[in-house]
Write a protein that holds these residues in place. Structure first.
Motif, PDB file in Angstrom:
ATOM      1  N   HIS A 104      46.397  34.359  42.747  1.00 46.10           N
ATOM      2  CA  HIS A 104      47.418  33.524  42.101  1.00 46.10           C
ATOM      3  C   HIS A 104      47.799  34.109  40.736  1.00 46.10           C
ATOM      4  O   HIS A 104      48.985  34.173  40.388  1.00 46.10           O
ATOM      5  N   LYS A 129      51.437  35.597  39.610  1.00 48.83           N
ATOM      6  CA  LYS A 129      52.157  35.113  38.427  1.00 48.83           C
ATOM      7  C   LYS A 129      52.484  36.244  37.455  1.00 48.83           C
ATOM      8  O   LYS A 129      53.460  36.169  36.720  1.00 48.83           O
ATOM      9  N   SER A 130      51.680  37.303  37.459  1.00 50.13           N
ATOM     10  CA  SER A 130      51.899  38.411  36.521  1.00 50.13           C
ATOM     11  C   SER A 130      52.948  39.399  37.015  1.00 50.13           C
ATOM     12  O   SER A 130      53.397  40.248  36.244  1.00 50.13           O
TER      13      SER A 130
END
Length: 196
Positions: free
Chosen positions: A30, A34-35
């Motif tokens: 996750h 997100k990065s």
């Protein structure tokens, strides 16, 4: 009697560890997801990891073989990052296989890398982290005359990059497609202005 079924009874330590491992992996995935759009921040994080590794090797004054292996791995990743997904040297001209444009009249196709930027960043960051952990084990500190390794790596890097650059010149491609997109957007603006 102890309830060993799946109906809410006590679970084995292996199943508990497996659930924790899966939850930790899911959380890590996750964070990676997100990065993905934050390219600059990811590369700043990599720079911090690389600086930490370089500082560790400098302070310990050792682990040159680990650093050499890391340098060879980085060179391998860099070649994948700079190479097209479909190599024009090895592909048989086929209508189904997209190739790089060979003339100015060919249709523009964006450069598709063999190794995408995110995978390049992830692999190089993971390699530096593994090399950093290796510096805490004396078994990996093989005594060697480091200037020879450095000289050999520089020679290997320059020969490999010379070959890669000549390949780029021969097949007329750049691993960065920002320049061509700019030209197309200017052409599009000229067409839009002529319509009004």
């Amino acid at each position: 009697m102890m309830d060993t079924g799946g109906g809410g009874g006590a679970s084995s330590p292996t199943a508990t560890m497996s659930r924790w491992k899966f939850a930790a992996w899911r959380q890590f995935q996750h964070l990676l997801d997100k990065s993905t759009p934050h390219v600059g921040r990811r590369w700043l994080g990599f720079a911090a990891v690389a600086l930490l590794y370089a500082l560790r090797v400098y302070l310990v004054q050792g682990f040159y073989v680990v650093s050499y292996g890391l340098g060879i791995y980085i060179l391998n990743l860099l070649i994948g990052f700079l190479s097209p997904q479909v190599d024009p040297e090895t592909v048989i001209l086929d209508a189904d296989v997209p190739t790089l444009p060979s003339t100015a009249s060919d249709e523009f196709r964006p450069f598709v890398r063999r190794l995408p930027e995110f995978k390049f960043w992830y692999s190089i960051t993971k390699a530096f982290c593994i090399a950093f952990v290796m510096t805490f084990f004396s078994a990996f500190d093989v005594p060697v005359f480091w200037p020879i390794l450095l000289f050999y790596w520089v020679v290997l890097f320059s020969l490999t990059m010379r070959r890669q650059i000549s390949h780029m010149i021969k097949y007329k491609y750049l691993p960065f497609s920002s320049g061509k997109q700019m030209e197309q957007s200017e052409d599009l603006m000229e067409v839009e202005e002529s319509c009004f």
